[in-house]
Design an enzyme around this catalytic site. Structure first.
Site, PDB file in Angstrom:
ATOM      1  N   ASP A 135     -61.760 -44.788 -32.890  1.00  0.00           N
ATOM      2  CA  ASP A 135     -61.485 -43.435 -33.377  1.00  0.00           C
ATOM      3  C   ASP A 135     -62.262 -43.098 -34.654  1.00  0.00           C
ATOM      4  OD1 ASP A 135     -60.303 -40.927 -33.156  1.00  0.00           O
ATOM      5  OD2 ASP A 135     -58.672 -41.476 -34.492  1.00  0.00           O
TER       6      ASP A 135
ATOM      7  N   SER B 186     -56.058 -37.077 -41.125  1.00  0.00           N
ATOM      8  CA  SER B 186     -56.911 -37.896 -40.268  1.00  0.00           C
ATOM      9  C   SER B 186     -58.295 -38.025 -40.888  1.00  0.00           C
ATOM     10  CB  SER B 186     -57.035 -37.265 -38.877  1.00  0.00           C
ATOM     11  OG  SER B 186     -55.796 -37.260 -38.220  1.00  0.00           O
TER      12      SER B 186
ATOM     13  N   HIS C 150     -61.188 -38.143 -32.919  1.00  0.00           N
ATOM     14  CA  HIS C 150     -60.286 -37.155 -32.324  1.00  0.00           C
ATOM     15  C   HIS C 150     -60.359 -35.825 -33.067  1.00  0.00           C
ATOM     16  CE1 HIS C 150     -57.355 -38.354 -35.527  1.00  0.00           C
ATOM     17  NE2 HIS C 150     -57.024 -37.092 -35.435  1.00  0.00           N
TER      18      HIS C 150
END
Length: 613
Positions: A437, A543, A383
């Site tokens: 992801d 992230s 992402h």
């Protein structure tokens, strides 16, 4: 009023007689004392003259007979409102270089009419050609290149326009005394830096002007469009990530450059402060772009169901005030603050392989975390790559885009390193998965040593106990967060407890999904064996952070989190990361098998490094 009285007033003020002498043809001496002549001219004293183009030479600023008239400049103007009326037609504007932009624009009747019809709304002027960014309305026309094209729009803004009228006055400084530069509309740490919410969007820029010798802080403070943090000392400008410019420096060397504001945030690991009267001005978490979240509607639907269920159950509870206290005490007993020295040594070694990933894609700037997987290959969240390239970009173009705007460094432990410490990324994007992801990128060699890969440290995730995340939360220096694993069988109960506890503390049930978007519904997350769940204080910018167990083994990659908001802040409900064993298994599939065998073949005959000391 008698002519005699008027005559005495004029002779008492020789300065005004001089202005008449300077700007009009010489009056015969015998007519100078004629009260009738004076009476006619007295109706046109400077304070009574309307600001028309033909009458401007009578401005009280022009008192010297030998003063050089200001130069004119041509600008093209488009009114980006009321398209039926204006039909996107271009207006040619010729104005004096000493005029402010606002004053110059108001010489156009079409602009004046639109300003009148847009009462209560603020005018926004954005450069389209010749100059870029949203312009300060007080900017002197001499700062705008000849032939520039600007577009005018209007927006609702809390700040009152009349407060900035001091910026709309004409300027008599030489054009060489001004400095013009641009600022990203979104800050690197403190995202909300502007008063006007309409401007607070990724990709927007503000065109700022200042005087040579003036400090950066004074320039941005007088600009009038920035939030009150600009009055403090706790912010600086970042240029292309590798240059820090403190706000006490002069603006002289900023001409034509683009910067991002890095303002310090209040330090609070669990609850993010939100100013009640300023919307979301002080939130320091990164919320995903709405178009990304909208791709996965099941998560929103499940969230609504869960909130309704929790609300129904909580209404039946009588001792609501005590619930939050009991929950906090119980959680406190479950978590130790101390960390064994042996664990610290493990984490110290693997932390060298954790990198700070930064991008600036034509104004779309952001940051995340990554880590070395093997040799020049690094791992981060998929992402993150989607955020870098932006919406609607074909996947075939992703590799080229990231190679032009992504930088990685492994040395951001105190201060941002200089340019030679950064690695660029090759135009290669072949290995990724949306469900898990994750994405693999390849660094370009730059003569610097790449830290050791963590490929050989992959181990099963622990079912309970403590795990450790190493990353760059909010784009700050590298840090470690100790988290408690939430076992898969306890995920539902943990979420319900957290929702209930935060409701008792005054939280509302409007969940926000931070760090990332996710395709998994809430129910799927509860039973998903490909993720590990935990509590962490790491929010935006983290992230892609590696997750380790107490032996320094790589067990997961931090990916997502669910939060709830309340009147005074934001609190986390639960966070999760993709399990590294699942990612490793996915890489071994036929689609990526050739690549995987290539990188793993280099270690097949090498004895695994011991992670014990």
């Amino acid at each position: 009023m008698s002519c005699k009285k008027r005559k005495s007033q004029i002779s008492f003020n020789p300065r005004k007689n001089k202005k008449i002498k300077d700007y009009f043809s010489q009056v015969p001496k015998e007519e100078q004392n004629d009260p009738n002549t004076v009476k006619v001219d007295s109706k046109k004293m400077p304070r009574d003259i309307t600001n028309t183009r033909d009458q401007r030479p009578l401005s009280p600023r022009k008192t010297r007979q030998d003063q050089t008239p200001p130069l004119n400049k041509k600008i093209t103007v488009t009114l980006g409102v009321n398209s039926r009326k204006h039909k996107n037609m271009k207006y040619e504007l010729t104005c004096r270089e000493t005029s402010s932009l606002y004053a110059a624009l108001n010489t156009l009747s079409a602009v004046r009419e639109e300003v009148e019809s847009q009462k209560g709304r603020e005018m926004l002027v954005c450069g389209k050609e010749g100059i870029e960014g949203y312009l300060n309305l007080g900017m002197p026309v001499c700062c705008i290149p000849e032939g520039s094209h600007v577009v005018i729009t209007f927006c609702q803004c809390k700040s009152k326009t009349q407060e900035n009228k001091q910026f709309f006055e004409s300027q008599d400084q030489a054009s060489t005394n001004y400095v013009r530069f641009c600022i990203h509309a979104v800050g690197s740490k403190r995202k909300k830096i502007l008063k006007c919410g309409e401007l607070q969007k990724e990709g927007n820029k503000l065109c700022v002007y200042g005087f040579k010798g003036e400090t950066i802080r004074d320039t941005l403070r007088k600009d009038g469009r920035f939030c009150t943090f600009i009055e403090s000392d706790d912010w600086k400008l970042i240029n292309d990530l590798d240059t820090i410019i403190e706000n006490t420096q002069p603006v002289d060397e900023l001409e034509g450059k683009l910067f991002q504001v890095a303002a310090e945030l209040p330090k609070n690991p669990r609850v993010v402060s939100v100013t009640q009267n300023s919307g979301s001005e002080n939130r320091n978490f990164h919320k995903l772009e709405e178009y990304i979240v909208n791709e996965y509607t099941t998560l929103k639907e499940e969230g609504k169901k869960l909130r309704a269920y929790i609300k129904e159950k909580s209404e039946k509870r009588k001792k609501k005030a005590s619930l939050f206290k009991v929950h906090k005490e119980h959680f406190g007993k479950m978590t130790r603050n101390s960390t064994p020295v042996k664990v610290v040594k493990h984490l110290s070694r693997v932390s060298d392989s954790v990198g700070f990933l930064w991008w600036n894609n034509n104004g779309n700037a952001g940051c995340a975390t990554c880590f070395v997987f093997k040799e020049l290959y690094i791992l981060t969240c998929q992402h993150v790559i989607a955020s870098i390239v932006g919406e609607g970009i074909d996947s075939s173009e992703w590799a080229n885009i990231i190679s032009q705007c992504v930088k990685v460094t492994f040395d951001y432990e105190e201060l941002l390193p200089t340019g030679d410490k950064f690695f660029m990324v090759k135009p290669w994007f072949e290995i990724s998965d949306k469900h898990l992801d994750y994405a693999v990128l390849e660094l370009k060699e730059n003569g610097q040593e790449v830290p050791a890969g963590l490929y050989h440290r992959i181990r099963p995730v622990p079912h309970s106990g403590l795990i450790y995340i190493i990353g760059h939360p909010e784009g700050e220096k590298k840090s470690i967060d100790c988290c408690t694993v939430v076992p898969q069988s306890s995920r539902r109960k943990k979420c319900q407890e957290n929702f209930q506890a935060r409701e008792e503390a005054g939280f509302c049930f409007s969940t926000s999904f931070i760090h990332m978007y996710t395709q998994r519904s809430f129910q799927e997350m509860l039973h998903n064996s490909d993720v590990v769940t935990y509590d962490t204080s790491f929010f935006g910018g983290s992230s892609g952070s590696p997750v380790f167990d107490s032996n320094g083994s790589l067990v997961a990659m931090h990916a997502a989190g669910i939060t709830c908001t309340y009147q005074a802040g934001v609190s986390n409900i639960i966070e999760f990361g993709s399990i590294m064993e699942s990612i490793d298994d996915h890489m071994k599939q036929d689609k990526y098998k050739e690549w995987y065998n290539t990188i793993s073949g280099n270690v097949q005959n090498v004895e695994m490094l011991s992670i014990d000391f």
